[in-house]
Design a protein around this motif. Structure first.
Motif, PDB file in Angstrom:
ATOM      1  N   ALA A 113      44.395  63.538  41.321  1.00  0.00           N
ATOM      2  CA  ALA A 113      43.661  62.965  42.448  1.00  0.00           C
ATOM      3  C   ALA A 113      42.209  62.692  42.073  1.00  0.00           C
ATOM      4  N   PHE A 114      41.576  63.623  41.366  1.00  0.00           N
ATOM      5  CA  PHE A 114      40.190  63.437  40.952  1.00  0.00           C
ATOM      6  C   PHE A 114      40.032  62.198  40.072  1.00  0.00           C
ATOM      7  N   PHE A 115      40.856  62.081  39.033  1.00  0.00           N
ATOM      8  CA  PHE A 115      40.737  60.934  38.141  1.00  0.00           C
ATOM      9  C   PHE A 115      41.192  59.645  38.824  1.00  0.00           C
ATOM     10  N   GLY A 116      42.087  59.727  39.766  1.00  0.00           N
ATOM     11  CA  GLY A 116      42.480  58.550  40.535  1.00  0.00           C
ATOM     12  C   GLY A 116      41.323  58.007  41.361  1.00  0.00           C
ATOM     13  N   VAL A 117      40.579  58.896  42.001  1.00  0.00           N
ATOM     14  CA  VAL A 117      39.407  58.479  42.775  1.00  0.00           C
ATOM     15  C   VAL A 117      38.348  57.894  41.851  1.00  0.00           C
ATOM     16  N   MET A 118      38.114  58.509  40.699  1.00  0.00           N
ATOM     17  CA  MET A 118      37.128  57.990  39.740  1.00  0.00           C
ATOM     18  C   MET A 118      37.531  56.598  39.240  1.00  0.00           C
ATOM     19  N   LEU A 119      38.791  56.415  38.918  1.00  0.00           N
ATOM     20  CA  LEU A 119      39.272  55.126  38.446  1.00  0.00           C
ATOM     21  C   LEU A 119      39.116  54.062  39.530  1.00  0.00           C
ATOM     22  N   ALA A 120      39.457  54.375  40.756  1.00  0.00           N
ATOM     23  CA  ALA A 120      39.325  53.415  41.859  1.00  0.00           C
ATOM     24  C   ALA A 120      37.865  53.031  42.076  1.00  0.00           C
ATOM     25  N   ALA A 121      36.955  54.004  42.031  1.00  0.00           N
ATOM     26  CA  ALA A 121      35.531  53.708  42.206  1.00  0.00           C
ATOM     27  C   ALA A 121      35.021  52.820  41.077  1.00  0.00           C
ATOM     28  N   ASN A 122      35.415  53.100  39.844  1.00  0.00           N
ATOM     29  CA  ASN A 122      34.989  52.268  38.711  1.00  0.00           C
ATOM     30  C   ASN A 122      35.503  50.848  38.838  1.00  0.00           C
ATOM     31  N   VAL A 123      36.735  50.667  39.246  1.00  0.00           N
ATOM     32  CA  VAL A 123      37.295  49.325  39.415  1.00  0.00           C
ATOM     33  C   VAL A 123      36.519  48.561  40.481  1.00  0.00           C
ATOM     34  N   ILE A 124      36.189  49.215  41.582  1.00  0.00           N
ATOM     35  CA  ILE A 124      35.426  48.552  42.652  1.00  0.00           C
ATOM     36  C   ILE A 124      34.046  48.142  42.152  1.00  0.00           C
ATOM     37  N   PHE A 125      33.331  49.028  41.464  1.00  0.00           N
ATOM     38  CA  PHE A 125      31.984  48.719  40.992  1.00  0.00           C
ATOM     39  C   PHE A 125      31.989  47.669  39.880  1.00  0.00           C
ATOM     40  N   ILE A 126      32.956  47.710  38.994  1.00  0.00           N
ATOM     41  CA  ILE A 126      33.027  46.706  37.925  1.00  0.00           C
ATOM     42  C   ILE A 126      33.308  45.329  38.502  1.00  0.00           C
ATOM     43  N   ARG A 127      34.222  45.248  39.445  1.00  0.00           N
ATOM     44  CA  ARG A 127      34.507  43.955  40.088  1.00  0.00           C
ATOM     45  C   ARG A 127      33.286  43.410  40.803  1.00  0.00           C
ATOM     46  N   ALA A 128      32.561  44.270  41.502  1.00  0.00           N
ATOM     47  CA  ALA A 128      31.347  43.825  42.209  1.00  0.00           C
ATOM     48  C   ALA A 128      30.284  43.355  41.220  1.00  0.00           C
ATOM     49  N   ALA A 129      30.124  44.049  40.105  1.00  0.00           N
ATOM     50  CA  ALA A 129      29.128  43.673  39.103  1.00  0.00           C
ATOM     51  C   ALA A 129      29.462  42.332  38.459  1.00  0.00           C
TER      52      ALA A 129
END
Length: 165
Positions: A22-38
């Protein structure tokens, strides 16, 4: 029954595995959101052929030295924005004496992308003042790159960051 209740409250390997996943799933989801926005807000390098520009950097330094010897100065004196349009006024001088009869041309562009790049043509107002009308002048930061040329063919390059109100 007592044994069943004590097992229910224990931390097992399965619980730890689920927490780590769950921890790494949340981290991966946050990174995907921020990379797409950037990537969506800044698509990449806005400078074309930067490697070749670097090879000719000494030539650029020599041009700047020639311009420095001219003794010309440029100052953005007024930036006016009226709705979607505006104007920019520049003062050109040499040793505190106004420069007249210069031809000023250039480009106005946004720092982060080239969607709103537009050409600038300056008209002389006299006494070293030159004014350009800007067709699409949104609020915020703009980079201005100009070239001033006199009748002898001497040129002076101007780069300035303008903040439109």
């Amino acid at each position: 029954m007592a044994d069943h209740d004590s097992i229910k409250g224990k931390l097992t390997g399965r619980h730890v595995l689920l927490m780590v996943v769950a921890f790494f799933g949340v981290m991966l989801a946050a990174n995907v959101i921020f990379i797409r926005a950037a990537v969506r807000t800044f698509p990449g390098v806005s400078e074309e052929k930067s490697y070749f520009q670097g090879l000719h950097y000494n030539d650029a330094l020599a041009e700047r030295a020639v311009q420095s010897r001219l003794g010309w100065t440029a100052e953005v004196t007024e930036v006016v924005r009226e709705g979607e349009t505006g104007q920019i006024v520049i003062y050109m001088a040499k040793d505190d004496t106004a420069l007249t009869s210069l031809a000023l041309t250039g480009v106005l562009k946004r720092p982060a992308h080239s969607d709103n790049d537009q050409s600038l043509a300056f008209n002389s107002l006299g006494e070293g003042l030159y004014k350009a009308e800007v067709a699409a002048f949104g609020a915020g930061a703009w980079d201005m790159a100009l070239r001033a040329e006199n009748s002898l063919g001497e040129t002076f390059d101007i780069e300035a960051r303008i903040i439109a109100p």
